[in-house]
Design an enzyme around this catalytic site. Structure first.
Site, PDB file in Angstrom:
ATOM      1  N   ARG A  58      -7.363  -3.384  -6.297  1.00  0.00           N
ATOM      2  CA  ARG A  58      -7.918  -4.213  -6.365  1.00  0.00           C
ATOM      3  C   ARG A  58      -7.505  -5.213  -4.988  1.00  0.00           C
ATOM      4  NH1 ARG A  58      -9.607  -7.939 -10.910  1.00  0.00           N
ATOM      5  NH2 ARG A  58      -8.327  -5.823 -12.121  1.00  0.00           N
ATOM      6  N   THR A  59      -6.495  -5.149  -4.804  1.00  0.00           N
ATOM      7  CA  THR A  59      -5.615  -6.060  -3.688  1.00  0.00           C
ATOM      8  C   THR A  59      -5.850  -4.947  -2.644  1.00  0.00           C
ATOM      9  OG1 THR A  59      -4.202  -6.941  -5.363  1.00  0.00           O
ATOM     10  CG2 THR A  59      -4.059  -6.844  -1.920  1.00  0.00           C
ATOM     11  N   LYS A  86      11.163  10.978   2.617  1.00  0.00           N
ATOM     12  CA  LYS A  86      12.012  11.684   3.353  1.00  0.00           C
ATOM     13  C   LYS A  86      12.872  11.236   3.546  1.00  0.00           C
ATOM     14  CE  LYS A  86       8.129  14.478   4.765  1.00  0.00           C
ATOM     15  NZ  LYS A  86       7.589  14.497   6.126  1.00  0.00           N
ATOM     16  N   ARG A 108       1.964  -4.360   0.993  1.00  0.00           N
ATOM     17  CA  ARG A 108       2.494  -5.069   0.175  1.00  0.00           C
ATOM     18  C   ARG A 108       3.883  -4.378   0.023  1.00  0.00           C
ATOM     19  NH1 ARG A 108      -0.388  -5.116  -5.520  1.00  0.00           N
ATOM     20  NH2 ARG A 108      -1.223  -7.095  -4.549  1.00  0.00           N
ATOM     21  N   HIS A 136       2.406 -13.646  -2.351  1.00  0.00           N
ATOM     22  CA  HIS A 136       0.758 -12.945  -2.523  1.00  0.00           C
ATOM     23  C   HIS A 136       0.280 -14.587  -2.422  1.00  0.00           C
ATOM     24  CE1 HIS A 136      -1.522 -10.278  -3.386  1.00  0.00           C
ATOM     25  NE2 HIS A 136      -1.618 -10.166  -4.649  1.00  0.00           N
TER      26      HIS A 136
END
Ligand code: NCD
Length: 316
Positions: A58-59, A86, A108, A136
């Site tokens: 959702r975010t 990598k 995030r 958040h």
């Protein structure tokens, strides 16, 4: 409308007037989002890059939609498949992207503080979409907008945040925001799921749901964050539901018009009864999702206005 920041890294640096500026503009974007034609050119010509180093549904989709509705060029990096795998460091990846001249970077990351660090290395506006257990901010802002619209105000309310507080950046950002706006915050949950520095928060703590919910205006449930637990924090999910899961009987201790919130994703039958979650008279969980798009539009719009105050040299 004044917004003093050049990044949105957390609630901690925001003033009450910064918070109000975002919420007031978000109210206007709620109206836009309810129209047939949901488009503005507030971010036209600007580039937004989303970098999600942790899974999100959702975010990430909310930020993507927010940028598109404001006319930005939006790119979401598939971080699972990126050079990070990598062995490239977070900072190298950020510098590579920075060289492409993004204007807004939405990040995030599973480590607390990673987004702040990144903001120091790039020359665009950075928005924290969740860093570890730290903050958040857009979640707390969308929760605040949902509360303000449901209750008609965002001060002198009694709000219970319930469940897995220790592992939750949502709880931390909400405690900070609700405290700045002069509300009474209670934390309710088992002592094993309370953060260790709880005394610094200026909140009341309960380990009994019925006591903790007595006469509150808002009940905010949190997900049990199993992925962040490395030991036996709870006896069993059944036992947890029995003691801390929100059901009709426990909710009856709150005010009659108390609203029920959850940031998602929900574990039905673990922290919340499915019927309560779906009860349109009490639950504002779908409104939270709607407010999420509007709040992210407002935050990016305000940051972009501050960017435009300092045009790049080549345009001078
Ligand atoms: C929250 C998160 O990722 O911190 N969810 C979200 O942003 N929708 C809460 C959670 O994961 O439980």
């Amino acid at each position: 409308m004044s917004f003093s920041q050049s990044h949105l890294l957390g609630i901690e640096p925001l003033s009450p007037s910064d918070i109000t500026a975002i919420l007031d503009l978000a109210d206007q974007y709620v109206d836009l989002n309810r129209r047939d034609i949901k488009h503005s050119d507030a971010l036209a010509g600007l580039t937004q890059i989303n970098m999600f180093f942790e899974n999100s549904t959702r975010t990430q989709s909310s930020f993507e939609l927010a940028g598109k509705r404001l006319g930005a060029d939006v790119m979401s990096m598939a971080m699972q498949a990126s050079s990070i795998k990598k062995g490239e460091t977070l900072i190298d990846t950020a510098l590579t992207l920075n060289a492409m001249h993004p204007d807004l970077l939405v990040v995030r990351h599973p480590h607390s503080g990673a987004v702040d660090l990144l903001a120091q290395k790039v020359n665009c506006a950075v928005l924290n979409a969740g860093d570890g257990r730290h903050e958040h901010p857009t979640q707390a802002l969308l929760d605040a907008l949902t509360i303000r619209r449901a209750k008609g105000r965002l001060h002198r309310l009694s709000i219970a945040i319930c469940g897995d507080i220790a592992h939750s950046r949502v709880a931390r950002s909400n405690i900070l925001l609700l405290g700045k706006m002069e509300n009474r915050v209670r934390l309710v949950g088992p002592p094993t799921l309370m953060p260790s520095q709880i005394d610094e928060f200026g909140v009341e703590v309960f380990d009994d749901m019925r006591e903790g919910l007595t006469d509150v205006d808002v009940v905010m449930m949190l997900r049990l964050q199993r992925e962040r637990m490395d030991g036996g924090f709870i006896p069993s999910e059944r036992e947890y539901y029995h003691r801390y899961g929100l059901d009709a009987e426990k909710l009856s201790h709150a005010k009659d018009d108390a609203i029920v919130m959850h940031p998602g994703p929900m574990n039905r039958g673990v922290e919340i009864d499915g019927e309560i979650a779906d009860d349109i008279n009490r639950s504002v969980i779908q409104e939270q999702v709607e407010m999420g798009v509007a709040v992210r539009m407002a935050a990016m719009d305000l940051l972009a206005r501050n960017l435009r105050v300092q045009p790049p040299d080549v345009m001078a």
